[in-house]
Design an enzyme around this catalytic site. Structure first.
Site, mmCIF file in Angstrom:
data_model
loop_
_atom_site.group_PDB
_atom_site.id
_atom_site.type_symbol
_atom_site.label_atom_id
_atom_site.label_comp_id
_atom_site.label_asym_id
_atom_site.label_seq_id
_atom_site.Cartn_x
_atom_site.Cartn_y
_atom_site.Cartn_z
ATOM 1 N N LYS A 52 -9.740 18.879 1.474
ATOM 2 C CA LYS A 52 -10.501 19.443 0.338
ATOM 3 C C LYS A 52 -11.013 20.830 0.891
ATOM 4 C CE LYS A 52 -8.783 16.735 -1.237
ATOM 5 N NZ LYS A 52 -8.043 15.434 -0.926
ATOM 6 N N GLY A 144 -9.122 0.330 7.811
ATOM 7 C CA GLY A 144 -8.501 1.578 7.034
ATOM 8 C C GLY A 144 -6.771 1.481 7.292
ATOM 9 N N SER A 145 -6.460 2.532 7.246
ATOM 10 C CA SER A 145 -5.035 2.542 7.348
ATOM 11 C C SER A 145 -4.344 3.864 8.065
ATOM 12 C CB SER A 145 -4.527 3.062 5.797
ATOM 13 O OG SER A 145 -4.876 4.203 5.482
ATOM 14 N N GLY A 182 4.011 12.821 -3.119
ATOM 15 C CA GLY A 182 2.982 12.124 -3.325
ATOM 16 C C GLY A 182 1.628 13.281 -3.157
ATOM 17 N N GLY A 185 1.242 15.051 0.228
ATOM 18 C CA GLY A 185 2.192 16.005 0.423
ATOM 19 C C GLY A 185 2.019 17.216 -0.503
ATOM 20 N N LEU A 186 1.729 17.106 -1.379
ATOM 21 C CA LEU A 186 1.307 18.077 -2.563
ATOM 22 C C LEU A 186 0.069 18.917 -2.241
ATOM 23 C CD1 LEU A 186 2.674 16.371 -5.842
ATOM 24 C CD2 LEU A 186 3.977 17.946 -4.446
ATOM 25 N N GLY A 271 3.623 7.791 2.620
ATOM 26 C CA GLY A 271 2.607 6.684 2.687
ATOM 27 C C GLY A 271 1.844 6.449 3.669
ATOM 28 N N MET A 318 -5.271 3.323 -2.200
ATOM 29 C CA MET A 318 -5.905 3.693 -1.120
ATOM 30 C C MET A 318 -6.820 4.825 -1.195
ATOM 31 S SD MET A 318 -3.002 3.032 1.848
ATOM 32 C CE MET A 318 -2.724 1.701 2.685
ATOM 33 N N HIS A 444 -20.961 23.813 -25.019
ATOM 34 C CA HIS A 444 -20.024 24.983 -25.281
ATOM 35 C C HIS A 444 -20.465 26.218 -24.305
ATOM 36 C CE1 HIS A 444 -17.257 27.571 -27.393
ATOM 37 N NE2 HIS A 444 -18.234 28.442 -27.589
HETATM 38 C C1 LIG Z 1 -4.871 13.653 4.050
HETATM 39 C C2 LIG Z 1 -5.717 12.754 3.344
HETATM 40 C C3 LIG Z 1 -6.279 13.160 2.011
HETATM 41 C C4 LIG Z 1 -7.183 12.236 1.220
HETATM 42 N N1 LIG Z 1 -7.554 12.552 0.348
HETATM 43 C C5 LIG Z 1 -8.466 11.734 -0.408
HETATM 44 C C6 LIG Z 1 -9.134 12.046 -1.564
HETATM 45 O O1 LIG Z 1 -9.187 13.323 -1.717
HETATM 46 N N2 LIG Z 1 -9.766 11.209 -2.202
HETATM 47 C C7 LIG Z 1 -9.722 9.985 -1.859
HETATM 48 O O2 LIG Z 1 -10.427 9.071 -2.544
HETATM 49 N N3 LIG Z 1 -9.075 9.372 -0.838
HETATM 50 C C8 LIG Z 1 -8.388 10.342 0.009
HETATM 51 N N4 LIG Z 1 -7.799 10.034 1.130
HETATM 52 C C9 LIG Z 1 -7.663 8.429 1.321
HETATM 53 C C10 LIG Z 1 -9.037 7.946 2.126
HETATM 54 O O3 LIG Z 1 -9.096 8.932 3.258
HETATM 55 C C11 LIG Z 1 -8.881 6.547 2.389
HETATM 56 O O4 LIG Z 1 -8.570 5.829 1.289
HETATM 57 C C12 LIG Z 1 -10.153 6.008 2.989
HETATM 58 O O5 LIG Z 1 -10.542 6.682 4.036
HETATM 59 C C13 LIG Z 1 -10.234 4.544 3.283
HETATM 60 O O6 LIG Z 1 -11.525 4.179 3.790
HETATM 61 P P1 LIG Z 1 -11.722 2.895 4.757
HETATM 62 O O7 LIG Z 1 -13.218 2.891 4.874
HETATM 63 O O8 LIG Z 1 -11.067 1.717 4.146
HETATM 64 O O9 LIG Z 1 -10.806 3.123 5.886
HETATM 65 P P2 LIG Z 1 -11.046 4.623 6.930
HETATM 66 O O10 LIG Z 1 -11.625 5.846 6.384
HETATM 67 O O11 LIG Z 1 -9.455 4.867 7.484
HETATM 68 O O12 LIG Z 1 -11.810 3.929 8.151
HETATM 69 C C14 LIG Z 1 -11.414 2.975 8.888
HETATM 70 C C15 LIG Z 1 -12.003 3.328 10.291
HETATM 71 O O13 LIG Z 1 -12.041 2.286 11.362
HETATM 72 C C16 LIG Z 1 -11.811 2.611 12.601
HETATM 73 N N5 LIG Z 1 -11.117 1.499 13.379
HETATM 74 C C17 LIG Z 1 -9.842 1.161 12.962
HETATM 75 N N6 LIG Z 1 -9.658 0.026 13.687
HETATM 76 C C18 LIG Z 1 -10.683 -0.297 14.566
HETATM 77 C C19 LIG Z 1 -11.129 -1.185 15.638
HETATM 78 N N7 LIG Z 1 -10.564 -2.224 15.870
HETATM 79 N N8 LIG Z 1 -12.510 -1.065 16.191
HETATM 80 C C20 LIG Z 1 -13.480 0.036 15.481
HETATM 81 N N9 LIG Z 1 -13.175 0.799 14.693
HETATM 82 C C21 LIG Z 1 -11.879 0.786 14.137
HETATM 83 C C22 LIG Z 1 -11.032 3.648 12.373
HETATM 84 O O14 LIG Z 1 -10.980 4.781 13.463
HETATM 85 C C23 LIG Z 1 -11.571 4.471 11.311
HETATM 86 O O15 LIG Z 1 -12.618 5.357 11.512
HETATM 87 C C24 LIG Z 1 -7.059 10.811 1.920
HETATM 88 C C25 LIG Z 1 -6.290 10.318 2.999
HETATM 89 C C26 LIG Z 1 -5.486 11.359 3.677
HETATM 90 C C27 LIG Z 1 -4.927 10.947 5.068
#
Ligand SMILES: Cc1cc2nc3c(=O)[nH]c(=O)nc-3n(C[C@H](O)[C@H](O)[C@H](O)COP(=O)(O)OP(=O)(O)OC[C@H]3O[C@@H](n4cnc5c(N)ncnc54)[C@H](O)[C@@H]3O)c2cc1C
Length: 465
Positions: A52, A144-145, A182, A185-186, A271, A318, A444
């Site tokens: 952003k 996370g992912s 998706g 990408g956009l 994805g 996600m 307005h």
């Molecule tokens: C380019 C991009 C743009 C995005 N824009 C948006 C947006 O505008 N709005 C939106 O809602 N979502 C957006 N997303 C998606 C959003 O970032 C995710 O949905 C969100 O971060 C998921 O949160 P989470 O807490 O599940 O996991 P994550 O944010 O992925 O956090 C997981 C954390 O766990 C840590 N971890 C993993 N395994 C271990 C382990 N074994 N021990 C300790 N730590 C570990 C990782 O390092 C990470 O820091 C975007 C994603 C990307 C890639």
């Protein structure tokens, strides 16, 4: 020596850190482990926030280049990419430090390092080869992912980029191919296109943004094309080969025609997949599905009673705010309260210009379910604020149940769509009808008046069109 906690959260992203803070507020002794070195997860470090930031900076650049058209004459506009990246990095740094401060303020103990299960009540944290053992009553997995690539295509983050690489390009590429139409990408394609890169999006389907209301998606691609982004739809990527100067991409379309694209860089945005690699889940028997999601019940509980999971690592959209909601809900459930997430009212936003925002069901979903509905639409062309500031692309579309008039879905393409969708999230959370929205006074001149007019238009009584 081991440390003892009521709850340990593995992962400090928006799911994990929000959950840890809520747990602490509820009186649990809470630990939060993250391996990244900075808190905030994908979202703050390599996702929502840096993307952003770059979207805003590149839009400013693009707007400045067009100032002459609106009567502001300034001398040559030049891009300083290094400075722009520094600005983005500073935004990330301030916010990730902010999360560390919030954990401290809420008395959450933060462990830097990689967490893995030794048993269902014991977590090992490895940081720089040093191991700490945590004894825990409950654990939340919020790891996370990670980005998915194509078969035999490895990210080198120089020529073959994931979203992470696309957020930190140091020299403006002449050409970028984006594989996947998706939202990531956009958004990233828009950033680089605005800065001057020729961007081509290759998409396997016959439309972009799968899952989005089709009418909105058709309008979206028209607008992006006008902005100069090129699209190759119904096109399959067969091969991605690194060459001396860039990348060569071989594709075939529906008819079997082959086409080759030569590009400086390629962004593979097809994805993301759940990330559980280092957790040792097999050892303790936590079940995952074929896609790699940790399987949970409606209380976010895995098949092991005291282990829960939330966010990108489980099923569902996600999105950072979905992860946050789940983080709060699971904390409250562990405390014996009635935490709950309403998956029917989770908004989704694409932060391009204009923005695209959706909540609830699409027209296609309603048709598929055989639900009878009415449609109200209002174009920003007829919205006075949008007209006054030359931002009149797009429209609002409201889908309401035929008999009850209950709002079932709202889809907006237009400036500030990501902000004004919040009104509809509240309305839908309270089970509003389109009549309720239509009878609510809107200031307005605002973009949100288009929502009121779209609601009026559900019963064909809009005023301004
Ligand atoms: C380019 C991009 C743009 C995005 N824009 C948006 C947006 O505008 N709005 C939106 O809602 N979502 C957006 N997303 C998606 C959003 O970032 C995710 O949905 C969100 O971060 C998921 O949160 P989470 O807490 O599940 O996991 P994550 O944010 O992925 O956090 C997981 C954390 O766990 C840590 N971890 C993993 N395994 C271990 C382990 N074994 N021990 C300790 N730590 C570990 C990782 O390092 C990470 O820091 C975007 C994603 C990307 C890639």
């Amino acid at each position: 020596m081991s440390e003892k906690f009521d709850v340990t959260v593995i992962g400090g992203g928006p799911g994990g850190y929000v959950c840890a803070i809520r747990l602490s507020q509820l009186g649990f002794k809470t630990a939060c482990i993250d391996s990244r070195g900075t808190l905030g997860g994908t979202c703050l470090n390599i996702g929502c926030i840096p993307s952003k930031s770059l979207l805003n900076l590149s839009e400013n650049f693009h707007k400045a280049k067009n100032f002459e058209k609106i009567g502001i004459d300034i001398s040559e506009i030049k891009l300083n990419l290094q400075k722009m990246m520094k600005n983005k990095d500073e935004a990330v740094s301030v916010l990730t430090k902010g999360v560390e401060f919030l954990l401290k303020k809420n008395k959450v103990v933060y462990f830097k390092g990689t967490g893995s299960f030794k048993s269902k009540n014991q977590i090992s944290v490895i940081n720089n080869g040093k191991e700490t053992i945590i004894e825990t009553k409950n654990t939340i997995i919020s790891t996370g992912s990670e980005p998915v690539s194509l078969n035999n295509v490895e990210f080198d983050e120089e020529k073959i980029l994931s979203s992470t690489g696309a957020l930190s390009i140091s020299t403006l590429p002449k050409k970028m191919v984006v594989i996947g139409g998706g939202y990531i990408g956009l958004e990233m394609g828009s950033v680089w296109s605005r800065l001057g890169t020729e961007v081509i999006v290759i998409e396997f389907l016959d439309h972009i943004t799968p899952g989005m209301d089709k009418e909105i998606s058709s309008e979206f691609i028209k607008i992006l094309k006008k902005q100069g982004i090129k699209f190759e739809l119904e096109t399959k990527v067969e091969k991605v080969i690194k060459t001396k100067n860039g990348v060569s991409i071989e594709t075939s379309n529906k008819k079997g025609d082959k086409k080759k694209f030569e590009t400086d860089v390629v962004l593979v945005s097809v994805g993301r997949k759940p990330y559980t690699k280092k957790l040792n889940l097999k050892k303790i028997g936590v079940e995952i599905n074929q896609k790699g999601n940790v399987i949970v019940n409606k209380n976010f509980q895995t098949n092991i009673k005291n282990i829960y999971a939330i966010g990108d690592v489980i099923q569902g959209p996600m999105l950072a705010h979905k992860a946050e909601e789940e983080g709060i809900a699971v904390a409250e459930l562990i405390a014996g309260q009635s935490g709950h997430v309403n998956y029917d009212t989770i908004p989704g936003v694409v932060y391009t210009s204009p923005e695209v925002a959706s909540i609830g069901q699409t027209e296609e979903q309603l048709k598929e379910k055989g639900i009878k509905y009415k449609v109200g639409k209002f174009s920003f062309m007829a919205n006075s604020r949008a007209k006054a500031i030359n931002e009149s692309e797009g429209f609002v579309k409201i889908l309401a149940e035929n008999k009850t008039d209950k709002v079932l879905g709202v889809h907006i393409i237009g400036q500030h769509a990501g902000e004004i969708i919040a009104e509809m999230a509240v309305a839908m959370e309270f089970g509003a009808s389109s009549e309720d929205i239509a009878r609510t006074c809107h200031a307005h001149p605002t973009f949100s008046e288009a929502i009121k007019e779209a609601a009026l238009s559900v019963d064909k009584r809009q005023i301004h069109s």
